[in-house]
Motif scaffolding. Structure first.
Motif, short mmCIF file in Angstrom:
data_model
loop_
_atom_site.label_atom_id
_atom_site.label_comp_id
_atom_site.label_asym_id
_atom_site.label_seq_id
_atom_site.Cartn_x
_atom_site.Cartn_y
_atom_site.Cartn_z
N THR A 1 -116.04 39.11 -8.99
CA THR A 1 -116.61 38.24 -7.97
C THR A 1 -117.47 39.03 -6.99
OG1 THR A 1 -114.78 36.67 -8.14
CG2 THR A 1 -116.07 36.64 -6.10
N VAL B 1 -123.43 33.35 -10.48
CA VAL B 1 -122.48 32.42 -11.09
C VAL B 1 -122.51 32.54 -12.61
CG1 VAL B 1 -121.92 29.97 -11.42
CG2 VAL B 1 -122.55 30.81 -9.15
N TYR C 1 -120.52 35.24 -14.69
CA TYR C 1 -119.12 35.11 -15.09
C TYR C 1 -118.99 34.88 -16.59
CZ TYR C 1 -117.30 34.84 -10.31
OH TYR C 1 -116.94 35.13 -9.02
N ILE C 2 -120.01 34.26 -17.20
CA ILE C 2 -119.98 33.97 -18.63
C ILE C 2 -120.72 35.10 -19.33
CG2 ILE C 2 -120.47 32.27 -20.42
CD1 ILE C 2 -120.63 30.15 -18.29
N GLY D 1 -124.24 33.69 -20.32
CA GLY D 1 -124.82 33.44 -19.01
C GLY D 1 -126.16 34.12 -18.80
N LEU E 1 -116.47 25.40 -18.93
CA LEU E 1 -115.21 25.86 -18.37
C LEU E 1 -114.54 26.87 -19.30
CD1 LEU E 1 -113.04 25.72 -16.21
CD2 LEU E 1 -112.04 23.76 -17.42
N PHE F 1 -115.95 30.27 -18.82
CA PHE F 1 -115.49 30.95 -17.60
C PHE F 1 -114.12 31.61 -17.81
CE2 PHE F 1 -112.85 30.67 -13.76
CZ PHE F 1 -113.53 31.58 -12.95
#
Length: 362
Positions: free
Chosen positions: A217, A248, A251-252, A256, A326, A329
């Protein structure tokens, strides 16, 4: 023929391997079926456990001041909810303006495709479909048809709201009762050594996942701010929006960054007049993301927490196939949980084997 098979002997190790493989295949198929058909309930439930492991240390610090776990759990849920709502608010308004520019983006993409017609002779059918689509979209009228996206969203909205409610409630109860859950699972085992091993697994999983998610994070926040500043310096509109989106999407893993490159390429096409200039935001993002992935993240989280790239990619594709965004993630955290449990079990078996050897030697 039957006499031939009677004389056929299979090595015990091969038979054990086949049995283990068959059992593993059955377990994987059964688990996948449960995950896919139970997505509405299981996806928010498992996501709440992953997020709960991340915020567990925060709840511990709150409870050190004598605050009851029920109150600390509620505080953590409120904090997490405010963070998500703040991020959504920061995303919605800027994105709404860019969505209105999609026709402009599509027009520039048509121009690029037209310039490359000589290179696209092998995909003539795809070009004709694009031409049909553009001719149909000349006089676009908003209609709610039988299988339109608007109707799909209208029907899926209650399910989505139910999943959010399940997630928030599950997150609260997991954080508020995490110590009771741990004690209950440990109490299922009779042997003291097994109880100690299970308790160690709980502690390692919580510390490992919390450390990983918190580290990622902070890394993603730094990545987003760095990309925002670089895009601002390059004259890209709404640099903070794209920097935050890059953080954001980071995270993937693997998936991502690819999505982010596509988005920034579209932003470059809308912002600049030439194709070379349109690649500027893509180049900026690729350089910064490459530095983060190759140097910053391994240095901060440690080489010990890095996983085999094939396992990571397999986990991400599997969970995205099962649960969509989801799943992407929670893919890496779930893989880390499995790896931590397996490592603890192997360490426990090794220690028990060493003790038995010492006892026999004495």
């Amino acid at each position: 023929m039957s006499h031939r098979f009677d004389k056929l002997h299979v090595a015990p190790w091969l038979l054990s391997l086949l049995q283990a493989g068959a059992l593993t295949l059955i377990i994987v198929i059964a688990a996948t079926t449960i995950l896919v058909f139970g997505q509405v309930f299981l996806a928010p439930l498992i996501a709440s456990i992953v997020i709960g492991l991340m915020f567990g240390p925060l709840a511990d610090r709150i409870e050190r001041f004598g605050i009851h776990p029920a109150i600390s759990g509620g505080a953590v849920v409120v904090i997490f909810f405010l963070i998500i709502m703040t991020m959504l608010t920061a995303f919605v308004w800027p994105l709404s303006g860019w969505i209105s520019r999609l026709p402009e983006l599509w027009s520039k993409l048509q121009g690029i495709i037209a310039d490359w017609q000589g290179m696209m002779t092998t995909i003539e059918g795809a070009r004709e479909q694009l031409n049909q689509f553009t001719s149909q979209s000349a006089d676009m009228v908003v209609q709610v048809e039988e299988d339109s996206p608007i109707k799909t969203v209208a029907f899926s909205a209650p399910t989505f709201l139910a999943q959010i409610l399940i997630f928030l409630v599950s997150l609260y109860f997991f954080i508020a009762t995490r110590l009771q859950i741990k004690q209950f699972v440990i109490g299922l085992f009779a042997m003291v050594q097994t109880r100690d091993a299970v308790a160690q697994i709980f502690d390692d999983v919580e510390q490992f996942i919390s450390r990983y998610l918190l580290s990622i994070t902070f890394i993603n926040i730094g990545l987003g701010l760095t990309i925002s500043f670089a895009l601002w310096a390059a004259g890209i509109p709404a640099p903070f929006l794209w920097g935050m989106l890059a953080g954001v999407m980071n995270y993937i893993t693997y998936i991502g960054p690819v999505i982010m490159i596509a988005c920034l390429f579209g932003v470059g096409l809308v912002t600049f007049d030439t194709l070379n200039a349109a690649l500027i935001p893509v180049v900026i993002y690729t350089i910064i993301n490459g530095i983060e992935a190759q140097f910053v993240t391994p240095t901060i989280i440690g080489r010990a927490m890095t996983l085999n790239p094939f396992l990571v990619f397999f986990a991400i594709t599997y969970w995205i196939w099962a649960w969509g965004p989801l799943g992407g993630f929670i893919a890496v955290p779930m893989l880390l949980i499995v790896v931590t449990i397996v490592q603890n079990i192997n360490r426990h078996i090794t220690e028990e084997g060493s003790k038995s050897t010492l006892i026999k030697a004495s």
